[in-house]
Design a protein around this motif. Sequence first.
Motif, short mmCIF file in Angstrom:
data_model
loop_
_atom_site.label_atom_id
_atom_site.label_comp_id
_atom_site.label_asym_id
_atom_site.label_seq_id
_atom_site.Cartn_x
_atom_site.Cartn_y
_atom_site.Cartn_z
N LEU A 243 11.00 2.47 3.70
CA LEU A 243 11.08 3.82 4.25
C LEU A 243 12.41 4.47 3.90
O LEU A 243 12.47 5.66 3.57
N MET A 244 13.49 3.69 3.95
CA MET A 244 14.80 4.22 3.60
C MET A 244 14.85 4.59 2.12
O MET A 244 15.40 5.63 1.74
N ALA A 245 14.27 3.74 1.29
CA ALA A 245 14.34 3.97 -0.16
C ALA A 245 13.32 4.98 -0.64
O ALA A 245 13.53 5.64 -1.66
N GLY A 246 12.21 5.11 0.06
CA GLY A 246 11.12 5.95 -0.42
C GLY A 246 11.04 7.32 0.21
O GLY A 246 9.99 7.97 0.15
N ALA A 247 12.14 7.77 0.82
CA ALA A 247 12.12 9.06 1.52
C ALA A 247 12.42 10.24 0.60
O ALA A 247 12.55 11.36 1.08
N VAL A 248 12.53 10.01 -0.70
CA VAL A 248 12.95 11.07 -1.62
C VAL A 248 11.97 12.24 -1.60
O VAL A 248 12.35 13.40 -1.45
N GLN A 261 17.91 13.03 -1.83
CA GLN A 261 18.38 14.16 -2.64
C GLN A 261 19.66 13.81 -3.38
O GLN A 261 19.85 14.19 -4.54
N GLN A 262 20.56 13.09 -2.71
CA GLN A 262 21.83 12.74 -3.33
C GLN A 262 21.64 11.80 -4.51
O GLN A 262 22.29 11.96 -5.55
N VAL A 263 20.77 10.83 -4.39
CA VAL A 263 20.51 9.92 -5.49
C VAL A 263 19.91 10.67 -6.68
O VAL A 263 20.30 10.44 -7.84
N PHE A 264 18.99 11.57 -6.40
CA PHE A 264 18.37 12.35 -7.48
C PHE A 264 19.42 13.17 -8.23
O PHE A 264 19.45 13.20 -9.46
N GLN A 265 20.32 13.82 -7.49
CA GLN A 265 21.38 14.60 -8.12
C GLN A 265 22.36 13.70 -8.88
O GLN A 265 22.81 14.06 -9.97
N SER A 266 22.66 12.53 -8.33
CA SER A 266 23.61 11.62 -8.97
C SER A 266 23.06 11.05 -10.27
O SER A 266 23.81 10.84 -11.23
N ILE A 267 21.76 10.81 -10.33
CA ILE A 267 21.16 10.33 -11.57
C ILE A 267 21.27 11.39 -12.65
O ILE A 267 21.58 11.10 -13.81
#
Length: 307
Positions: A243-248, A261-267
């Motif tokens: 749930l923590m990892a799949g909340a994108v 959102q932050q991980v998506f922007q960081s990638i």
Amino acid sequence: MRYAVQRLIQAIPVFVITTFLIYTMVFALPGDPILALAGDKPVPEQVLNVMREHYHLNDPLLVQYGYYMLGVFQGNLGETFTGQSVSELLGDRWAVTAQLAVTAWIFELVVGIGLGIVAGLRRGGIADTAVLAGTTFIIAVPVFVFGYTAQILLGLNLGLFPTAGTDEGWPGSYLLPGMVLGSFGLAYVARLTRTSLVENLRADYVRTATAKGLRRHRIVGLHALRNSLIPVVTYLGIDFGNLMAGAVVTEGIFNLPGIGQQVFQSIQLQEGPVVVGVVTLLVMIFIVANLVVDLLYGVLDPRIRRA
């Protein structure tokens, strides 16, 4: 106590190997993140060398990982290539994702187990058929379709829940996205509870308890349900990390400023330290969740603890 210590020791190599593989996959990719940070603007070679030296990019990958793990054990997840602390960057966003995951997890736990018990006790009846059909439908629908539909029907049309943002705080702003995020896990929890309960109600020890004259609610609640929850606890423990990892996707639909959102922007920006920092925290959550599951095994079935 000995059982808990053994499980904790076993988790250490898992943490080291997992984080090393993740670190390798992120930082062994071709390309220079320092040049990517500069974009199309020319950067003096001296500045590039200083930046690469500061972030240990000139060192072998194993040495880079060693520096990173040294910081992790000191409570430091490193810093971005713009000099911002990863821990501070994830601070507020982490709280948003954690509240969303907790809401979804509670929804799975309460509703999923409840539906599974109802279906298991009324096997072959209308309630059982409705639960199986409903969970099949939920599993078959993609999360973005389910999320947008719930947002329009329950949020915009009926006005039962906020449709976006975190203005109302927890739990108000997280109820609808939490139900969307937890609905898929709920389907599996309900089915798993139902199947396990049906199997245990057919077991010899249930027949023996019935022959001894024990009341039905005591047989189900104290004996059959307790044994039936072992596989359910396993799934719930692992699923909290999921749930923590799949909340994108859910965070995107409901405009929640979480780590997804932050991980998506960081990638997109090639900010490897942020991606590795997030995944490291998720690995810790998975390990802690598995440790709690192992300890609950010992509570639900003392034979596991003694073994």
